[in-house]
Structure formats: structure tokens, C-alpha cells
Write an enzyme that holds these catalytic residues in place. Sequence first.
Site, mmCIF file in Angstrom:
data_model
loop_
_atom_site.group_PDB
_atom_site.id
_atom_site.type_symbol
_atom_site.label_atom_id
_atom_site.label_comp_id
_atom_site.label_asym_id
_atom_site.label_seq_id
_atom_site.Cartn_x
_atom_site.Cartn_y
_atom_site.Cartn_z
ATOM 1 N N HIS A 149 -11.280 -12.257 8.217
ATOM 2 C CA HIS A 149 -12.051 -11.013 8.330
ATOM 3 C C HIS A 149 -13.537 -11.272 8.482
ATOM 4 C CE1 HIS A 149 -8.286 -10.026 6.272
ATOM 5 N NE2 HIS A 149 -8.304 -8.992 7.074
ATOM 6 N N GLU A 174 0.821 -1.205 0.000
ATOM 7 C CA GLU A 174 0.000 0.000 0.000
ATOM 8 C C GLU A 174 0.861 1.263 0.000
ATOM 9 O OE1 GLU A 174 -1.636 -0.738 3.924
ATOM 10 O OE2 GLU A 174 -1.338 1.371 4.348
#
Length: 775
Positions: free
Chosen positions: A708, A619
Amino acid sequence: MLTNNLGYPRIGSNRELKKACEQYWSGKSTLQNLEQVAREIRKQNWLLQQEAGIDLIPSNDFSFYDQVLDMSLTVGAIPSRYHEVILNGAHKEIDLYFAMARGYQKDGLDIIAMEMTKWFDTNYHYIVPEFYKDQQFKLFSTKIADEYEEAKRLGLFTKPVILGPITYLLLGKEKEAGFHRISLIKNLLPVYIQLLQQLSARNVEWVQFDEPFLAMDLTEDEKRAFLMVYKEIRRLFPNLKLMVATYFEGLRDNLELAFSLPVQAIHVDLVRCPEQLEAVFEVIPSQMKLSIGVVDGRNIWKADYEQALKLINSAVEKLGEERVILAPSCSLIHSPCDLSLETANEPLMDEIKQWLSFAKQKVTEVVTLSKLVNPHKNESLEAKLQQNIEENNSRRSSVLIHQTAVQQRVAAATAKDSLRNLPFDDRKVLQQQSLQLPLFPTTTIGSFPQTPEVRSWRTKLKKGLLSAAVYQDLIEKETIATIRFQEEIGLDVLVHGEFERNDMVEYFGEKLDGFAFTKFGWVQSYGSRCVKPPIIFGDVYRQEPMTVKWASFAQSLTPKLVKGMLTGPVTILQWSFVRNDQPRAQTCKQIAFAIRDEVADLEKAGIKIIQIDEPAIREGLPLRKADWENYLQWAVNAFKISASGVQDSTQIHTHMCYSEFNDIIQHIANMDADVITIECSRSQMELLDAFAAFNYPNEIGPGVYDIHSPRVPSSKEMMFLLEKARAVIPDAQLWVNPDCGLKTRHWEETKSALIEMVKAAKTLRVAVKTEISIA
Ligand code: GLN
Ligand code: ZN
């Protein structure tokens, strides 16, 4: 001169939204309750901006989970697997919405969540739209108009913020072959038009279209689509004022394209790219307004008024005050809410607070700057300017910031600091001798559930309601129980569970010098998850070991291997608010040396496997490809500095999540970690193709289940994914692990899932043995 805001944090300054969502999800509160909290947050945000003096106040910047998911729902891009949730009449729109975000296991349904990925180069995650060939869209939700109406009832006329159609498509992913998602624009545009009809029927004045992709590398098709879309919108809505917002980068080669769009205003990010202002003057049409982002929406430093005023004055000179709009650089969802909440008596915070500004303060900075442009400014404004100059000067010269020893060590770094002694193949032999692991070794990524109870101990410790000794004892007990659990279910490489850590970056920041902490500086990371990034304000160094005590304690409990657990320099940098007075690469190198010292101390304490997490390395990639090489060079080097101070028999792991690895696989290989564990399960092992095609030389643990989501997958399901992995990665290189840390999960599902995971690995070992013996 108009003042403008692109978006305001929606989590609430006390994370009200997080709490309300989680209560709703767990069935502890009603939908009415949730909606009430949401309405209150929106109201407070709007009134606060109005009071500050912002002219163009955003609406539809609120979201229960994510603004991209909102758009998917709005345009009816609902993957067919969720249709059952709709058909199941008892469920409301919001349940469908949360099902898309989090998966759905109820009433005999078992549906997986949509993928999630980073929003540009931020630490915000969005839900990736799923696209199919010839997909049809249809206006499904009235959220945008509803929020406008809601503000209107409070006497406010807001500027709806809408994710632009091109950016929306480009953020998504094709779920079948044979088309490019941009080709869907012809089907999507009519829905945007319907949407705009709703707004123009309500006499909305300004609409903001977020098109950050204008600051990215674009293909010819994508450029053409931009022109087509905005021409068509303009043709159909001649009276609607359109603002196209770009941010996170300069427009560069898309500058002419952006300014040829038939819109009333373009927003440019002058914090990331102040140089582009001059170029903008060359191409901006004579009627167009320019919204300039001069207050940093991505960082917590107070604006430098003198610098900002230079840009503003030059814009005013060239365009006239009428055509200049002042704004933060991007939406403020990337800033914490309110600095004035930081009232704790902490000497360090007290000192550096004068250099900081959060969302609420940034809004005021924008308004103050707009007033400072007036040559006849009054005394109190003049005083504000003087104060700002003094505060910024005090930061530049503060002794808190500069540590000569740190600067010297970093300056003296050589190539040898970033190299292991032996190449991987030789290290592998030594490590196998030392570690004696089975085929398909099983491990986890580090953290185990941070139950409300565990978190309450830390809160109580901080409040002085728990003594350090009692706290220590509680964490020890939790660690012991977790070691026992891992032994019981037969994991091969254990972890201590990270119960002593609040957050993988904050924990290290708290132990390192050069970092400061807020009490309420929360920023949304994904859904209800918020992070409180540390502030790197000065030179970074490590005074004493940070993790050795817990790692040794855990290792002392078991004959099995316990993996030491550290956060890597790039991730610490990426997930902190970073000082803006020296290059990021420099700050990163300072952190790398601090971690290197910790790795050495862990090894000395007898820890044989050390994981240095770098989930954020990807990122950190610059948005424009042209800038990648430079970044990857220093980022990979920083990781290697942190990892290369050990014996060859010590096994270095790294972990990364939510990444697409294709385009940087060479650099990941260059990091030369002995083992890498990666997120793969949400994409059904698709991500592994890059490693296979590249012939990735080192060991690799492709996550076999998605942590998640609360969903518990069966060992069969994991076997299926493992077989997919085995098809492309040699057995001798494969590890078996979940795809990320387990701290956000509950124990119940964690236990079940890990038991299934170990079962999958064991079944596979037996199967492989049979395969071999048959052969
Ligand atoms: N070791 C960390 C954990 O398990 C890694 C977290 C992450 O990758 N974001 O929590
Ligand atoms: Zn992870």
C-alpha cells in the site's frame, strides 16, 4: 420536523478529489490547486444539500484522505516517527498528514505509513490511530473551525461533524503494553473541549458527535467513559446543541446508556435495526430529540416510502413533530454521488434505474419524506408517494430478478458440496508430487501494476476507440511481458497479472448474470482509491467461463506454474451493493455455485493452482459478537462450495488482507484452503501470532512487504520479517509473497521489491540448508 444529513461523499461526482490528490502527490500540481479543488467540492456539496432542503447540513465531513486521520491530526496524535517531517521545516501540515497516511520517502527520510483498517463493517478504510501510555494530546489543526467558517462565508450555518472521543480512542491501537487506550480519555477530553470552545465562540448551533461504538459491544469502563465525557461537555457548553450519532447497528444493550447521555439528540439507524424504535420510546428523556435514519446510506435502493412513513409516523405520534429529525441511516460517503449521471443508453441499467437512489437522490428522499408526514400534503407530493409505491412494486414483480433454475440448484445443495475428498495432510502429499515446489515458495497475490496506459486501453475499448482485437493484443503483450519478468526474477508460482480486469469484483460481476453496472457509481475505499461496486439486483448465475481464457493463455507461455485467480463469493457479495429483498446468505450461495463452476473449468484447462480471494470475509463479520456464529457459518460454507469441486492434487489458495485473525482463526481453518496468503507486514507479523497459537494446519504466506506504500523494502527487512514468521510457523508451511495485489503500484518499485523478495527467499533456503547440514 428537521431534516438532517450525517455526511456527504467528498470524492466529487467525477472523482475530482482523487485526481487532485494524485497530481499533488506526484508533484504535478501545487497545494493551491489541491485546495481549490477541495473548496469547490465542499461548496457544491453544501449548496446541493441546501437546495434540497436539508436543515442540518454537515461540515468537516470533507477529508483529504480519511476522517479518522483528520482527527489524529486535530488532536495532535502524531506518532514520533513523523516528527522529523515536521522538523524538516520545508514541509506543510498537509505533507505531514499525507506522510502519516502513505509513508514518507524524501530528503533522506524513510518513514513507514500508519496502519489502515476497515471502518466497521463497510469497505471504507481508515488510518488507525497509534496510542502510547500517558500520551498527551494537543490541538494541532483548526480544520473543523475552518470548514465551519468557509461554509459561513457562503451564507450557510453548518453542523460540524466530529468523530466522538470515545469512538476515536476505540478505533485506535495501543502501541505499547501496559494500558488500555480508553484510559487516555482524561488526556484527550481537554483537547475536545478546546475544540468546542473554538466552535462555540463562533456561535455554532449543532455539533454532531459520531459515536458508532454505541452500537457495538462495550465494556463497563467504556460505558462509564461515555457518560463522563458527555456530562463534562454538557457542563462546560450548556448552550451547544449536541447530537450523538450511532449507526450500522441497533443500540441493543447500550440503549439506556445512549439515551442517558445529556445531549439534545441521538441519531439511530432504523435501516439496520427498525425494531429498536419501540424500545427507544421507552427510554428517551422528555426533552430529547430523536434523529431517525430511514433512508439507507449504505445501499443504492430507493427508499420504500410506505415503510419509512410507518416508522416516521410512529415517531411523530409518540414524540411530536418537534422532536423528530429525519436523516439517512448513516453518512452518505458509503453511497455513490449522483444517479442522474447515469445517462448511458444501457437497456439493463435503464430498467433498474427506477429502483435506485444515490447520495444526491437520498438527500431529496429525506426531505420528501419529511413533507409526506404532513396529513394535508398537496397533490404533487401525493403523486411522488404513488410513484414511489409503483417503482418498488415493479421491482418486486420484475422477471429480471427471478431465475428458477438458480433457486433450485441452491436449494438442492448438500453438505458434500462443501467438502474436499481428502483431508489436507493427504492432499498436501499429492500436491507436492504434482507441483514440486521448493521450500519457501515465492508468489504474488495476483495483480501487477495497472498502469495508466493499461487503464487507458480499457477506457478506449469502452468508448469504441479501440477494437476488441487490438485491445486483446495489447493485454496479451502485457501478460507476456509480466510472465517473462516473473520467470526472469525467479518467482516459483506465477500469475497472469490481471491486466484484463478493472476491479476484482466488477470483472466477475460483468460476466455474471444478476449484476448491473453504473458508469459513475464511485465510492471511496481508502484515500484516493475509489471503487465502483456492482449492483446485485437478481438471482446470480454464470453462463460461460470467465477467466479460463487468460489463465490458459498465461500457462501456455511458460513451463512454470501459473496460478488461476478468482474472487470468492463472500468478497463479491461484500463489495457489491446487494439486493435487500432476500437474505444475504442466499445471494452468497448463488455466487458460490457460479464460482465453483469456474474453478472446475480452470482445472479442466490444466491449471493446477487456483486462488480464490476472500479479502472481505472478515469485514463481513456482524458488528455484534452475538451475530458472528451465524454469519461465519454461511460465509465459510459459501467459500467451501466454491472451492471443493476439484481433485485433491489441485491446490486451492485463498488470500485475505487487513485482517485481524485472532477471533476467527477457527473459521479460517475451517475454510480448509491449502494455502492462505495474508496481510501481515504493516503489523510486523503480529497477525501471525493467531495462526501460531492455533497451530494452523495448512500452508500460509504472511505478506513480507506492504504494497500500500510506494516504499521499497530491502531483502534484509523481508528476511527479518520471515525470521519472525519462522519462529512461529514451521518452514514446510511457509510461503513468501507481498501482502496484497500490486495493481496500485508502479512497475519501478514493483520490480525492485519483488527482486528483493525473491532474494530473501533464496537466502533463506540456503541458510536453512546450512542449518540442517550443521545439525
Ligand atoms: N488477486 C487480487 C489482486 O492481486 C487480490 C486483491 C485484494 O486482496 N484486495 O489484486
Ligand atoms: Zn489483499
